[in-house]
Design a protein around this motif. Structure first.
Motif, PDB file in Angstrom:
ATOM      1  N   PRO A 228      -3.105  -4.598   1.594  1.00 19.99           N
ATOM      2  CA  PRO A 228      -1.911  -3.984   1.011  1.00 19.99           C
ATOM      3  C   PRO A 228      -0.682  -4.885   1.112  1.00 19.99           C
ATOM      4  N   LYS A 229       0.303  -4.613   0.288  1.00 20.27           N
ATOM      5  CA  LYS A 229       1.588  -5.300   0.367  1.00 20.27           C
ATOM      6  C   LYS A 229       2.427  -4.708   1.504  1.00 20.27           C
ATOM      7  N   GLY A 230       3.432  -5.464   1.921  1.00 22.27           N
ATOM      8  CA  GLY A 230       4.375  -4.929   2.891  1.00 22.27           C
ATOM      9  C   GLY A 230       5.295  -3.912   2.263  1.00 22.27           C
ATOM     10  N   SER A 231       5.605  -4.095   0.973  1.00 24.08           N
ATOM     11  CA  SER A 231       6.438  -3.151   0.215  1.00 24.08           C
ATOM     12  C   SER A 231       6.156  -3.352  -1.260  1.00 24.08           C
ATOM     13  N   GLU A 232       6.573  -2.399  -2.084  1.00 27.88           N
ATOM     14  CA  GLU A 232       6.323  -2.497  -3.519  1.00 27.88           C
ATOM     15  C   GLU A 232       7.089  -3.640  -4.160  1.00 27.88           C
ATOM     16  N   THR A 233       8.182  -4.084  -3.531  1.00 24.42           N
ATOM     17  CA  THR A 233       8.962  -5.175  -4.099  1.00 24.42           C
ATOM     18  C   THR A 233       8.287  -6.537  -3.898  1.00 24.42           C
ATOM     19  N   GLN A 234       7.268  -6.584  -3.056  1.00 26.86           N
ATOM     20  CA  GLN A 234       6.540  -7.835  -2.842  1.00 26.86           C
ATOM     21  C   GLN A 234       5.874  -8.263  -4.142  1.00 26.86           C
ATOM     22  N   GLU A 235       5.956  -9.531  -4.462  1.00 28.19           N
ATOM     23  CA  GLU A 235       5.506 -10.009  -5.777  1.00 28.19           C
ATOM     24  C   GLU A 235       4.011  -9.832  -5.991  1.00 28.19           C
ATOM     25  N   SER A 236       3.185 -10.112  -4.971  1.00 27.40           N
ATOM     26  CA  SER A 236       1.744 -10.026  -5.158  1.00 27.40           C
ATOM     27  C   SER A 236       1.058  -9.648  -3.854  1.00 27.40           C
ATOM     28  N   TYR A 237      -0.218  -9.322  -3.944  1.00 22.31           N
ATOM     29  CA  TYR A 237      -1.022  -9.102  -2.752  1.00 22.31           C
ATOM     30  C   TYR A 237      -1.310 -10.457  -2.103  1.00 22.31           C
ATOM     31  N   ILE A 238      -1.516 -10.452  -0.790  1.00 19.06           N
ATOM     32  CA  ILE A 238      -1.774 -11.692  -0.049  1.00 19.06           C
ATOM     33  C   ILE A 238      -2.926 -11.441   0.912  1.00 19.06           C
ATOM     34  N   CYS A 239      -4.004 -12.204   0.765  1.00 18.28           N
ATOM     35  CA  CYS A 239      -5.200 -12.009   1.581  1.00 18.28           C
ATOM     36  C   CYS A 239      -5.508 -13.289   2.354  1.00 18.28           C
ATOM     37  N   GLN A 240      -5.478 -13.200   3.666  1.00 16.86           N
ATOM     38  CA  GLN A 240      -5.685 -14.357   4.526  1.00 16.86           C
ATOM     39  C   GLN A 240      -7.134 -14.833   4.506  1.00 16.86           C
TER      40      GLN A 240
END
Length: 361
Positions: A228-240
């Protein structure tokens, strides 16, 4: 002697990097990082100063196994009337707050014999997925751990206290120190977190994507989601890229025929894109390891947003375990613990890593 090798970044790469055992790959003439068989962010993620010592991509199948993701139990989602997570991901609204909201449909597990909301959370994967970068680079290209994140780390620890520290909501074993942690079997009577999930005991589970194939064999009904994103304003999902499941290619200094190794590695990467990707990524991961078409779309999102953080190579055990422990303890001193670890890592970079790189230039 061997000409090239690969190893897990969390266990093998770090001691070899510190020991100055690798050749600088920027000196290789044939390897072309602009070609499609090398990840776009490879040089950005792995360049230290002007040097680069590691390769990744479809040259090895592990490239398609190490991304952080979340699976949800479709049987439990139906039983507890959980809204469709796939549509939430597609809308861009898949955040941790939304995950908490969906999970609240499952009653808190107060008697230890019911269903957990979450399983196997990973602190660093969550930090990165919220848009924070642990390792940054100064103007000379030297890496350093961002020590100014103390407030953000503390806020995240408070937010995820229910996920890491509340046994009525989460099935989670705690790490006590380097290499030591609780046993899943002793704590939950399961041999591992995937077995607990497969027995319909958890709604959401944090996993690297290679676990999906095992879950499919167990015939549990599940779906795959990006972090999941940290917030809806985050540009994209990030998967480590998981530090314990990601393997990197290196060329040791004992290599006798560097020119031939250079050509072979480029050829292997090209052939990996041609053969490994369709054989593993398309057929095994996206076809045999999933139950529905939506999961195939989700897997593409996971790998399109996969990131590497150099912390996994320069301090996997000490830094990651310390952070995991602080999150699990719901420690009020997590900010100071993070700052201490950041200072230790940065000192190690100055004393053990940079001197080797400067000497090799």
């Amino acid at each position: 002697a061997f000409s090239a090798g690969y190893g897990m970044q969390g266990h093998v790469i770090q001691p070899l990097l510190v020991s100055d055992m690798f050749l600088d790959l920027t000196d290789f003439d044939t390897i072309d990082y602009e070609r499609p068989w090398w990840p776009e962010t490879l040089r950005e993620s792995y360049t230290i100063g002007d040097s680069m010592y590691l390769l990744n991509g479809p040259i090895v199948s592990f490239h398609y196994q190490d991304a952080a993701s979340i699976v949800f139990n479709k049987t439990l989602a139906t039983d507890y009337a959980v809204a469709d997570p796939y549509e939430i991901v597609k809308s861009g609204e898949w955040t941790y707050d939304k995950m908490f909201e969906l999970a609240s449909n499952v009653p808190e597990n107060r008697n230890g014999a019911s269903v957990y909301r979450y399983c196997n959370p990973e602190a660093v994967g969550i930090i990165l997925s919220c848009g924070y970068t642990v390792t940054k680079f100064d103007e000379t290209g030297k890496p350093y751990v961002e020590s100014s994140l103390t407030k953000e780390i503390s806020d995240l620890a408070d937010k995820f206290a229910v996920v890491f520290g509340d046994d009525s909501q989460t099935a989670h074993v705690k790490r006590y120190s380097v290499g030591q942690h609780e046993s899943w079997e002793d704590k939950y009577d399961y041999k591992g977190y995937s077995a607990l999930f497969a027995d319909n005991q958890a709604l959401f589970m944090f996993i690297p994507t290679d676990e999906a194939a095992w879950l499919r064999i167990e015939e549990v009904q599940f779906g795959i989601l990006p972090m999941p994103k940290g917030s809806e304003t985050q540009e994209s999902y990030i998967c480590q890229a998981s530090p314990w499941g990601s393997f990197q290619i290196f060329v040791p200094k004992c290599t006798k025929d560097v020119d031939t190794t250079d050509v072979i590695l480029e050829a292997m990467a090209a052939l990996g894109l041609k053969y490994i990707k369709p054989a593993y990524y398309d057929k095994i991961l996206k076809s045999r390891s999933t139950h529905d078409r939506a999961s195939k779309e989700m897997i593409d999102i996971v790998f399109e947003t996969k990131v590497y953080d150099l912390i996994d190579m320069i301090a996997p055990e000490s830094f990651i375990n310390a952070l995991e422990g602080a999150f699990a303890e719901n420690s009020s001193s997590i900010a100071s613990k993070y700052l201490l670890q950041a200072m230790n890592v940065n000192k190690n970079i100055e004393s053990a890593i940079m001197p080797n790189i400067e000497r090799d230039r």
